[in-house]
Structure formats: C-alpha cells, structure tokens
Write a protein that holds these residues in place. Sequence first.
Motif, PDB file in Angstrom:
ATOM      1  N   ASP A  38       0.810  -1.223   0.000  1.00  0.00           N
ATOM      2  CA  ASP A  38       0.000   0.000   0.000  1.00  0.00           C
ATOM      3  C   ASP A  38       0.842   1.272   0.000  1.00  0.00           C
ATOM      4  O   ASP A  38       0.332   2.352  -0.305  1.00  0.00           O
ATOM      5  N   LYS A  39       2.107   1.164   0.334  1.00  0.00           N
ATOM      6  CA  LYS A  39       2.977   2.341   0.427  1.00  0.00           C
ATOM      7  C   LYS A  39       3.840   2.543  -0.821  1.00  0.00           C
ATOM      8  O   LYS A  39       4.482   3.574  -0.944  1.00  0.00           O
ATOM      9  N   LEU A  40       3.871   1.578  -1.726  1.00  0.00           N
ATOM     10  CA  LEU A  40       4.748   1.647  -2.891  1.00  0.00           C
ATOM     11  C   LEU A  40       4.228   2.628  -3.930  1.00  0.00           C
ATOM     12  O   LEU A  40       3.038   2.661  -4.240  1.00  0.00           O
ATOM     13  N   ASN A  41       5.142   3.406  -4.467  1.00  0.00           N
ATOM     14  CA  ASN A  41       4.828   4.354  -5.525  1.00  0.00           C
ATOM     15  C   ASN A  41       5.278   3.722  -6.852  1.00  0.00           C
ATOM     16  O   ASN A  41       6.433   3.840  -7.244  1.00  0.00           O
ATOM     17  N   LEU A  42       4.338   3.031  -7.518  1.00  0.00           N
ATOM     18  CA  LEU A  42       4.659   2.277  -8.733  1.00  0.00           C
ATOM     19  C   LEU A  42       3.838   2.768  -9.912  1.00  0.00           C
ATOM     20  O   LEU A  42       2.760   3.348  -9.741  1.00  0.00           O
ATOM     21  N   ASP A  43       4.351   2.473 -11.089  1.00  0.00           N
ATOM     22  CA  ASP A  43       3.598   2.695 -12.312  1.00  0.00           C
ATOM     23  C   ASP A  43       2.300   1.889 -12.204  1.00  0.00           C
ATOM     24  O   ASP A  43       2.336   0.711 -11.828  1.00  0.00           O
ATOM     25  N   PRO A  44       1.143   2.492 -12.501  1.00  0.00           N
ATOM     26  CA  PRO A  44      -0.140   1.790 -12.331  1.00  0.00           C
ATOM     27  C   PRO A  44      -0.246   0.474 -13.102  1.00  0.00           C
ATOM     28  O   PRO A  44      -0.813  -0.499 -12.599  1.00  0.00           O
ATOM     29  N   GLN A  45       0.308   0.419 -14.307  1.00  0.00           N
ATOM     30  CA  GLN A  45       0.248  -0.820 -15.079  1.00  0.00           C
ATOM     31  C   GLN A  45       1.088  -1.920 -14.437  1.00  0.00           C
ATOM     32  O   GLN A  45       0.677  -3.079 -14.394  1.00  0.00           O
ATOM     33  N   LYS A  46       2.249  -1.558 -13.925  1.00  0.00           N
ATOM     34  CA  LYS A  46       3.082  -2.547 -13.243  1.00  0.00           C
ATOM     35  C   LYS A  46       2.415  -3.021 -11.956  1.00  0.00           C
ATOM     36  O   LYS A  46       2.469  -4.197 -11.614  1.00  0.00           O
ATOM     37  N   LYS A  47       1.788  -2.088 -11.259  1.00  0.00           N
ATOM     38  CA  LYS A  47       1.115  -2.453 -10.011  1.00  0.00           C
ATOM     39  C   LYS A  47      -0.065  -3.385 -10.294  1.00  0.00           C
ATOM     40  O   LYS A  47      -0.288  -4.351  -9.556  1.00  0.00           O
ATOM     41  N   ASN A  48      -0.816  -3.137 -11.363  1.00  0.00           N
ATOM     42  CA  ASN A  48      -1.911  -4.031 -11.752  1.00  0.00           C
ATOM     43  C   ASN A  48      -1.394  -5.418 -12.102  1.00  0.00           C
ATOM     44  O   ASN A  48      -1.993  -6.426 -11.715  1.00  0.00           O
ATOM     45  N   PHE A  49      -0.296  -5.477 -12.833  1.00  0.00           N
ATOM     46  CA  PHE A  49       0.279  -6.769 -13.207  1.00  0.00           C
ATOM     47  C   PHE A  49       0.759  -7.533 -11.975  1.00  0.00           C
ATOM     48  O   PHE A  49       0.483  -8.732 -11.831  1.00  0.00           O
ATOM     49  N   LEU A  50       1.453  -6.847 -11.079  1.00  0.00           N
ATOM     50  CA  LEU A  50       1.920  -7.501  -9.854  1.00  0.00           C
ATOM     51  C   LEU A  50       0.744  -7.947  -8.992  1.00  0.00           C
ATOM     52  O   LEU A  50       0.789  -9.015  -8.378  1.00  0.00           O
ATOM     53  N   SER A  51      -0.298  -7.149  -8.953  1.00  0.00           N
ATOM     54  CA  SER A  51      -1.502  -7.521  -8.212  1.00  0.00           C
ATOM     55  C   SER A  51      -2.092  -8.819  -8.763  1.00  0.00           C
ATOM     56  O   SER A  51      -2.497  -9.706  -8.018  1.00  0.00           O
ATOM     57  N   PHE A  52      -2.118  -8.917 -10.079  1.00  0.00           N
ATOM     58  CA  PHE A  52      -2.609 -10.129 -10.725  1.00  0.00           C
ATOM     59  C   PHE A  52      -1.737 -11.338 -10.346  1.00  0.00           C
ATOM     60  O   PHE A  52      -2.254 -12.422 -10.051  1.00  0.00           O
TER      61      PHE A  52
END
Length: 66
Positions: free
Chosen positions: A46-60
């Motif tokens: 929740d604290k990471l400042n990531l590119d939204p597309q990368k964050k979506n992929f990692l979430s998946f």
Amino acid sequence: MYDWNIDTKRLKQNKDAWNKWRLEQMINFGLVGKKISRRLLLKYWDKLNLDPQKKNFLSFLLWGKK
C-alpha cells in the motif's frame, strides 16, 4: 540498480524507507539478477509508488485479480 541521486548509506539507517525504496527501484527499473521478496512486497504494497500498469500486473500475480 544504479541510482546516483540517493545517499544509500543514510537511507539504510531507516529500514522501512530502505525496503520501500529498494522495492520501488527493483520493480520500476529492473531486478539486475535479484529476486523480489514476496513477504516485503506484501508488507509495503500500500505504500509503494509504482507505475499503475506494473502495479496491476503484480496484483494479478500476487492475488490472481486486478
């Protein structure tokens, strides 16, 4: 991971800041032969400042959903 703008010696004194910064660097700029700790990734998610597309992929990858 080569970031010349950060004083890593000083940053390492704060464990949370160091782990968060290191995870962001590894995800955004490449792993350079290292592996990301799943435990740390979940802890700081929740604290990471990531590119939204990368964050979506990692979430998946982590939870199997967007």
